[in-house]
Design a protein around this motif. Structure first.
Motif, PDB file in Angstrom:
ATOM      1  N   GLU A 232       2.462   0.252   5.522  1.00  0.00           N
ATOM      2  CA  GLU A 232       2.391   0.235   6.992  1.00  0.00           C
ATOM      3  C   GLU A 232       1.103  -0.422   7.492  1.00  0.00           C
ATOM      4  O   GLU A 232       1.068  -1.032   8.540  1.00  0.00           O
ATOM      5  CB  GLU A 232       2.489   1.667   7.522  1.00  0.00           C
ATOM      6  CG  GLU A 232       3.838   2.320   7.244  1.00  0.00           C
ATOM      7  CD  GLU A 232       3.856   3.773   7.682  1.00  0.00           C
ATOM      8  OE1 GLU A 232       2.880   4.195   8.340  1.00  0.00           O
ATOM      9  OE2 GLU A 232       4.830   4.483   7.376  1.00  0.00           O
ATOM     10  N   HIS A 233       0.017  -0.209   6.724  1.00  0.00           N
ATOM     11  CA  HIS A 233      -1.291  -0.679   7.190  1.00  0.00           C
ATOM     12  C   HIS A 233      -1.747  -1.946   6.473  1.00  0.00           C
ATOM     13  O   HIS A 233      -2.916  -2.298   6.511  1.00  0.00           O
ATOM     14  CB  HIS A 233      -2.337   0.431   6.986  1.00  0.00           C
ATOM     15  CG  HIS A 233      -1.935   1.731   7.630  1.00  0.00           C
ATOM     16  ND1 HIS A 233      -1.845   1.880   8.997  1.00  0.00           N
ATOM     17  CD2 HIS A 233      -1.561   2.935   7.085  1.00  0.00           C
ATOM     18  CE1 HIS A 233      -1.456   3.124   9.293  1.00  0.00           C
ATOM     19  NE2 HIS A 233      -1.266   3.780   8.137  1.00  0.00           N
ATOM     20  N   THR A 234      -0.830  -2.625   5.783  1.00  0.00           N
ATOM     21  CA  THR A 234      -1.188  -3.828   5.032  1.00  0.00           C
ATOM     22  C   THR A 234      -0.950  -5.068   5.884  1.00  0.00           C
ATOM     23  O   THR A 234       0.180  -5.335   6.293  1.00  0.00           O
ATOM     24  CB  THR A 234      -0.363  -3.925   3.730  1.00  0.00           C
ATOM     25  OG1 THR A 234      -0.544  -2.733   2.990  1.00  0.00           O
ATOM     26  CG2 THR A 234      -0.826  -5.112   2.898  1.00  0.00           C
ATOM     27  N   THR A 235      -1.998  -5.827   6.121  1.00  0.00           N
ATOM     28  CA  THR A 235      -1.874  -7.072   6.889  1.00  0.00           C
ATOM     29  C   THR A 235      -1.615  -8.226   5.929  1.00  0.00           C
ATOM     30  O   THR A 235      -1.764  -8.078   4.701  1.00  0.00           O
ATOM     31  CB  THR A 235      -3.159  -7.351   7.684  1.00  0.00           C
ATOM     32  OG1 THR A 235      -4.233  -7.550   6.749  1.00  0.00           O
ATOM     33  CG2 THR A 235      -3.490  -6.202   8.624  1.00  0.00           C
ATOM     34  N   LYS A 236      -1.261  -9.368   6.494  1.00  0.00           N
ATOM     35  CA  LYS A 236      -1.005 -10.560   5.686  1.00  0.00           C
ATOM     36  C   LYS A 236      -2.254 -10.958   4.905  1.00  0.00           C
ATOM     37  O   LYS A 236      -2.187 -11.295   3.713  1.00  0.00           O
ATOM     38  CB  LYS A 236      -0.554 -11.708   6.605  1.00  0.00           C
ATOM     39  CG  LYS A 236      -0.242 -12.990   5.872  1.00  0.00           C
ATOM     40  CD  LYS A 236       0.134 -14.096   6.835  1.00  0.00           C
ATOM     41  CE  LYS A 236       0.275 -15.420   6.102  1.00  0.00           C
ATOM     42  NZ  LYS A 236       0.570 -16.534   7.007  1.00  0.00           N
ATOM     43  N   GLN A 237      -3.410 -10.894   5.562  1.00  0.00           N
ATOM     44  CA  GLN A 237      -4.663 -11.278   4.925  1.00  0.00           C
ATOM     45  C   GLN A 237      -5.002 -10.331   3.771  1.00  0.00           C
ATOM     46  O   GLN A 237      -5.483 -10.760   2.708  1.00  0.00           O
ATOM     47  CB  GLN A 237      -5.813 -11.270   5.961  1.00  0.00           C
ATOM     48  CG  GLN A 237      -7.127 -11.859   5.448  1.00  0.00           C
ATOM     49  CD  GLN A 237      -6.973 -13.303   4.981  1.00  0.00           C
ATOM     50  OE1 GLN A 237      -6.268 -14.103   5.589  1.00  0.00           O
ATOM     51  NE2 GLN A 237      -7.605 -13.618   3.872  1.00  0.00           N
ATOM     52  N   MET A 238      -4.710  -9.045   3.959  1.00  0.00           N
ATOM     53  CA  MET A 238      -4.968  -8.060   2.902  1.00  0.00           C
ATOM     54  C   MET A 238      -4.079  -8.321   1.684  1.00  0.00           C
ATOM     55  O   MET A 238      -4.517  -8.197   0.540  1.00  0.00           O
ATOM     56  CB  MET A 238      -4.741  -6.647   3.435  1.00  0.00           C
ATOM     57  CG  MET A 238      -5.810  -6.181   4.418  1.00  0.00           C
ATOM     58  SD  MET A 238      -5.333  -4.665   5.283  1.00  0.00           S
ATOM     59  CE  MET A 238      -5.410  -3.461   3.965  1.00  0.00           C
ATOM     60  N   LYS A 239      -2.815  -8.699   1.946  1.00  0.00           N
ATOM     61  CA  LYS A 239      -1.894  -9.010   0.848  1.00  0.00           C
ATOM     62  C   LYS A 239      -2.384 -10.223   0.051  1.00  0.00           C
ATOM     63  O   LYS A 239      -2.353 -10.230  -1.184  1.00  0.00           O
ATOM     64  CB  LYS A 239      -0.492  -9.293   1.392  1.00  0.00           C
ATOM     65  CG  LYS A 239       0.264  -8.063   1.855  1.00  0.00           C
ATOM     66  CD  LYS A 239       1.644  -8.451   2.364  1.00  0.00           C
ATOM     67  CE  LYS A 239       2.427  -7.229   2.847  1.00  0.00           C
ATOM     68  NZ  LYS A 239       3.742  -7.610   3.386  1.00  0.00           N
TER      69      LYS A 239
END
Length: 538
Positions: A232-239
């Motif tokens: 839920e809290h994962t952004t594209k940049q984090m991935k």
């Protein structure tokens, strides 16, 4: 016939919704089919496909009792085929739900094939499936609050101990890293095998520490060991950041691997991994650029260590050209030909790069290539050279190159060059030119049939197609291939019958010569086609 009849009855019953006397009619036909199969397999015991047809029929009509007998007879006659044992055990496990029978079959099979990797893998899988099935049963009974006293659920079997015993026994007999990796991948399919996976992995690292496949597995494993984050809290940049970290961990293991095991195969595993990651689709330009830089860097390191396999140079060059690094591509191609100076493929690769980059010294490099490689096997170089010359040099230079190639190539390879020369002459000089080329080559053996057929086709395309010329080409072709090609004789006869200047009275003598020259089955083939020709059906 009987099987088709069964299918027809089945379709008609379905269409009209009629089920009267279903058992009496269908069962009697099924019984006859079984009897036929039994007679056939008794007579042709060695025909495995016949046995498998019977197996398929039994499965289709759910004849479990009969199928059990078929497997028993088939395995008694063909115990030397592990795939049949696996098929029988799989059926016992999945269709009859009898893990005991499947286990018994695997143990019998291993007496015949004590070192068969595939048998051990499937036996290992079967025991894990059996353990998983029992775990599910026990869980359902516990959920229903039933008394488990009458059920014998062994904790050892539930935890996969039978599979562990099989693995340990197999590991003593099969000294192969791929077997360990195969059973490890099977064990990973089951969520209760963590201890077993750990044991296999430790054994793998202890026994095969110097094998590239072990390092390859250990490195790729880092991709699966990513940090667990809430979706839920994962952004594209984090991935992207997480994937970059995983890939860097993989590369760190690979770097350790190429230092510990500096071989071509180890570098090949590393580069293959980098290429796979680079070719994966991603919306992040940053990640794609990092993958490209990493891949090019690894190629460079492997080349610097003189351990880059010959086959991978082509992929490196393609990557460099796609990335518009033309100068680097030229350097790499030159270095590859220095290292593999006798390889036709490497020279071909370098010349293709120079042609693509429209270099000025293509001719000199062709000359250099032909000095290094042996005359036999140079056909790809000559083909590339003449094709390049056709689009770049004058007609005179290209023709001189064709004539030179005929002298320089091995006799078997010159056949292809003759065809190309003939084709080029017609495209660039017309009929008169190709006629002169054919005349200059028609005694220069060896030939291909296509060489003559091409000339025949060219003659037929002319407005003033002359039958004497066609006869000459056919006669020359028959001199070389009259014993091995019946269609050539038939085409000659058709030409005499259909051409305005043809002489149908010659067909008899052509037929007589064909019967004398053709051998074996070709005579029958010729006669049947000639009969069709006479009746107007060909």
């Amino acid at each position: 016939y009987e099987i088709n009849l069964l299918e027809l009855i089945k379709k008609r019953r379905a269409r009209i919704g009629y089920s009267f006397k279903k058992d009496e009619i269908e069962n009697s036909i099924v019984h006859r089919v079984h009897s036929l199969f039994k007679r056939a397999t008794g007579k042709w015991k060695e025909d495995v496909q016949l046995w498998l047809s019977h197996v398929a029929f039994c499965k289709q009509w759910n004849a479990k009792h009969q199928l059990s007998k078929v497997f028993s007879c088939m395995l008694a006659i063909h115990p030397n085929k592990p795939a049949l044992w696996i098929m029988a055990a799989k059926w016992e496990m999945e269709a009859r739900l009898s893990s005991e029978s499947a286990r018994h079959l695997f143990l019998r099979a291993l007496r015949f094939h004590p070192e068969c990797s595939k048998l051990y893998q499937e036996y290992f899988r079967m025991e894990l499936m059996h353990a998983e099935k029992q775990r599910k049963e026990k869980k359902e009974f516990e959920r229903a609050k039933m008394d488990l006293g009458e059920f014998n659920y062994s904790e050892e079997i539930l935890n996969g101990e039978m599979a562990r015993i099989i693995y340990r026994d197999a590991a003593q007999k099969i000294k192969d890293v791929q077997f360990h990796l195969a059973v490890l991948s099977i064990a990973k399919l089951f969520d209760f095998t963590q201890d077993l996976q750990k044991e296999i992995l430790e054994s793998l690292q202890a026994k095969y520490a110097d094998d590239p496949l072990t390092w390859d597995y250990m490195a790729r494993r880092e991709l699966e060991l990513g940090s667990v984050q809430s979706a839920e809290h994962t952004t594209k940049q984090m991935k992207v950041s997480e994937m970059t970290q995983r890939e860097e961990r993989c590369c760190a293991v690979f770097e350790e691997a190429v230092a510990a095991v500096p071989t071509e195969n180890m570098w090949k595993c590393y580069i293959t991994f980098c290429l796979e990651r680079y070719n994966r689709k991603t919306n992040s330009e940053e990640l794609k650029q990092k993958r490209l830089e990493r891949t090019l860097s690894v190629f460079d390191k492997a080349h610097g260590s003189s351990l880059l396999p010959e086959a991978l140079y082509k992929q490196w060059l393609q990557l460099l050209l796609e990335s518009s690094l033309c100068e680097k591509a030229t350097e790499v191609a030159e270095a590859a030909t220095k290292r593999f100076s006798l390889s036709v493929e490497v020279w071909q690769m370098r010349l293709q790069v120079l042609i693509q980059l429209k270099s000025d010294d293509v001719t000199q490099r062709f000359e250099e290539a032909l000095k290094h490689v042996k005359a036999k096997g140079t056909l790809p170089l000559w083909t590339l050279w003449v094709e390049w010359s056709e689009g770049t040099n004058s007609k005179e230079d290209t023709e001189a190159l064709y004539q030179r190639s005929l002298r320089a190539t091995a006799p078997t390879e010159s056949v292809t060059m003759k065809e190309k020369y003939l084709d080029w002459a017609y495209r660039n000089g017309g009929y008169k030119k190709v006629k002169r080329v054919f005349t200059s080559l028609h005694e220069n053996r060896p030939f291909s049939l296509n060489f003559f057929r091409k000339m025949i086709q060219i003659e037929k395309e002319q407005e003033s197609c002359k039958m004497p010329h066609l006869r000459e080409y056919y006669e020359r072709a028959l001199r070389e291939f009259g014993c091995t090609d019946s269609d050539l004789w038939l085409d000659y006869i058709k030409e005499e019958l259909s051409h305005p200047q043809g002489k149908p009275e010659n067909c008899g003598s052509i037929h007589w010569r064909a019967m004398k020259m053709l051998q074996g089955d070709l005579v029958e083939n010729f006669v049947s086609k000639y009969t069709l020709l006479q009746t107007g059906h060909l």
